[in-house]
Design an enzyme around this catalytic site. Structure first.
Site, short mmCIF file in Angstrom:
data_model
loop_
_atom_site.label_atom_id
_atom_site.label_comp_id
_atom_site.label_asym_id
_atom_site.label_seq_id
_atom_site.Cartn_x
_atom_site.Cartn_y
_atom_site.Cartn_z
N ASP A 17 0.83 -1.22 0.00
CA ASP A 17 0.00 0.00 0.00
C ASP A 17 0.86 1.26 0.00
O ASP A 17 1.98 1.25 0.50
CB ASP A 17 -0.91 -0.03 1.25
CG ASP A 17 -2.08 0.93 1.11
OD1 ASP A 17 -2.38 1.38 -0.01
OD2 ASP A 17 -2.70 1.24 2.15
N ARG A 21 0.15 7.75 -2.52
CA ARG A 21 0.75 8.78 -1.66
C ARG A 21 2.21 9.05 -2.03
O ARG A 21 2.67 10.18 -2.01
CB ARG A 21 0.63 8.36 -0.18
CG ARG A 21 -0.71 8.73 0.42
CD ARG A 21 -0.97 7.98 1.68
NE ARG A 21 -1.38 6.61 1.40
CZ ARG A 21 -1.58 5.68 2.32
NH1 ARG A 21 -1.37 5.96 3.60
NH2 ARG A 21 -1.99 4.48 1.98
N HIS A 34 2.35 3.55 -9.06
CA HIS A 34 2.17 2.11 -9.30
C HIS A 34 3.39 1.56 -10.07
O HIS A 34 3.83 0.44 -9.81
CB HIS A 34 0.89 1.84 -10.07
CG HIS A 34 -0.35 2.23 -9.31
ND1 HIS A 34 -0.56 1.86 -8.01
CD2 HIS A 34 -1.44 2.97 -9.66
CE1 HIS A 34 -1.73 2.34 -7.60
NE2 HIS A 34 -2.27 3.02 -8.58
N LEU A 128 10.81 -20.29 -4.91
CA LEU A 128 9.72 -19.51 -4.32
C LEU A 128 8.42 -19.64 -5.13
O LEU A 128 8.44 -19.58 -6.35
CB LEU A 128 10.15 -18.03 -4.28
CG LEU A 128 9.09 -17.02 -3.84
CD1 LEU A 128 8.84 -17.10 -2.33
CD2 LEU A 128 9.52 -15.59 -4.20
C1 IPE Z 1 -5.41 -2.63 -0.20
O1 IPE Z 1 -5.11 -1.30 -0.32
C2 IPE Z 1 -5.40 -3.29 -1.55
C3 IPE Z 1 -4.09 -3.45 -2.17
C4 IPE Z 1 -2.94 -3.12 -1.67
C5 IPE Z 1 -4.11 -4.08 -3.47
P1 IPE Z 1 -6.25 -0.19 -0.47
O2 IPE Z 1 -5.54 1.11 -0.64
O3 IPE Z 1 -7.20 -0.58 -1.53
O4 IPE Z 1 -6.98 -0.27 0.94
P2 IPE Z 1 -7.81 0.82 1.73
O5 IPE Z 1 -8.80 1.39 0.78
O6 IPE Z 1 -6.83 1.86 2.21
O7 IPE Z 1 -8.41 0.09 2.88
C1 IPE Z 2 -1.59 0.29 -3.39
O1 IPE Z 2 -1.38 1.65 -3.41
C2 IPE Z 2 -1.78 -0.28 -4.77
C3 IPE Z 2 -3.16 -0.69 -5.07
C4 IPE Z 2 -4.16 -0.66 -4.25
C5 IPE Z 2 -3.41 -1.18 -6.41
P1 IPE Z 2 -2.57 2.70 -3.40
O2 IPE Z 2 -2.94 3.00 -4.81
O3 IPE Z 2 -3.68 2.22 -2.55
O4 IPE Z 2 -1.87 3.96 -2.75
P2 IPE Z 2 -2.49 4.96 -1.67
O5 IPE Z 2 -2.99 4.13 -0.54
O6 IPE Z 2 -3.58 5.70 -2.36
O7 IPE Z 2 -1.34 5.83 -1.27
MG MG Z 3 -4.10 2.44 -0.56
#
Ligand code: IPE
Ligand code: IPE
Ligand code: MG
Length: 238
Positions: A17, A21, A34, A128
């Site tokens: 995650d 940000r 990403h 792995l």
């Molecule tokens: C969880 O992250 C899903 C993935 C990392 C793929 P999100 O960014 O979707 O989760 P929330 O919305 O903060 O709970």
């Molecule tokens: C995790 O990063 C990747 C996916 C959920 C695909 P985010 O896209 O949720 O990044 P934040 O949480 O908005 O920073």
């Molecule tokens: Mg996120």
């Protein structure tokens, strides 16, 4: 590899995650975040290989992530295809076996085909096992598991009196893998976000404020080192 690592988890699961940000902090589009995240995946796979971790499950796209803007979804699906296409030779070279869990038929056709090609090409690898969670939702998995169990009962393959934890586990997407020993979440959020709800009952949790694109092999080793200091009791006394 860090000499301080004594106990290596058999299965590590990661909620990757913080890509959005990370990008925002730099004035980039979320998509750039990403892309940077895909690089962190490479480091992590390498680190797990060095540690001789057996299974690594990466939460790459949740069932709820379909609610994101179309442009972001398209970019993520393209990135998945690109990652698989570019990294397959590396996975083969590193003896990594690719697997996937989730409602894979929800993915665009070309992504599904690419995924299945890499799964087939790496099927014989013995190092792995890298499991990508795609269009994955823990609650959906449990619902799909219940449906599969009910079907087996209807067909007379099992008797409903025999249903127990172990049997139900065999109807989940994760039936071929052991439960995760360590769950890492980056970007500091203190929640599971619908990831492996059933399987994480006794998993050790490790949450770091680092954003996923900044997560390095050393960070992985630090998490594993911390795991080695945990006492797992499973409800019993020592
Ligand atoms: C969880 O992250 C899903 C993935 C990392 C793929 P999100 O960014 O979707 O989760 P929330 O919305 O903060 O709970
Ligand atoms: C995790 O990063 C990747 C996916 C959920 C695909 P985010 O896209 O949720 O990044 P934040 O949480 O908005 O920073
Ligand atoms: Mg996120």
């Amino acid at each position: 590899m860090s000499a301080r690592i004594k106990t290596v988890p058999r299965h590590i699961a990661i909620i990757m995650d913080g890509n959005g940000r990370w990008a925002k902090l730099r004035g980039f589009s979320r998509i750039k975040g990403h892309e940077a995240g895909a690089q962190a995946v490479r480091e992590c796979v390498e680190g797990c290989g060095e540690l001789k971790v057996e299974y690594l499950t990466l939460y790459a796209f949740s069932a709820e992530n379909w609610q994101r803007p179309k442009t972001e979804i398209i970019a993520l699906m393209r990135l998945l295809e690109k990652f698989l296409k570019e990294k397959t030779p590396e996975l083969l070279e590193k003896n990594v076996r690719l697997q996937a869990i989730g409602r894979l038929t929800d993915l665009p056709q070309s992504a599904q085909e690419r995924l299945h090609t890499t799964i087939e090409q790496t099927a014989g690898n013995t190092g792995l096992t890298l499991i990508l969670a795609l269009s994955y939702g823990g609650r959906l998995e449990i619902i799909d598991g219940i449906k599969s169990l009910l079907r087996a009962i209807e067909l007379g393959h099992i008797d409903k009196a025999m249903v127990d934890v172990e049997m139900f586990s065999k109807h989940l997407y994760t039936r071929y893998y052991p439960d995760p020993d360590l769950l890492i979440r980056t970007s500091g959020e203190m929640r599971l976000s619908n990831f492996l709800l059933w399987q994480t009952s006794y998993t050790e949790l490790y949450i770091t404020p680092k954003l996923w694109p900044d997560f390095t092999k050393e960070d992985l080793f630090a998490a594993v080192e911390e795991f080695g200091r945990r006492q797992r009791r499973y409800g019993a006394v020592e």
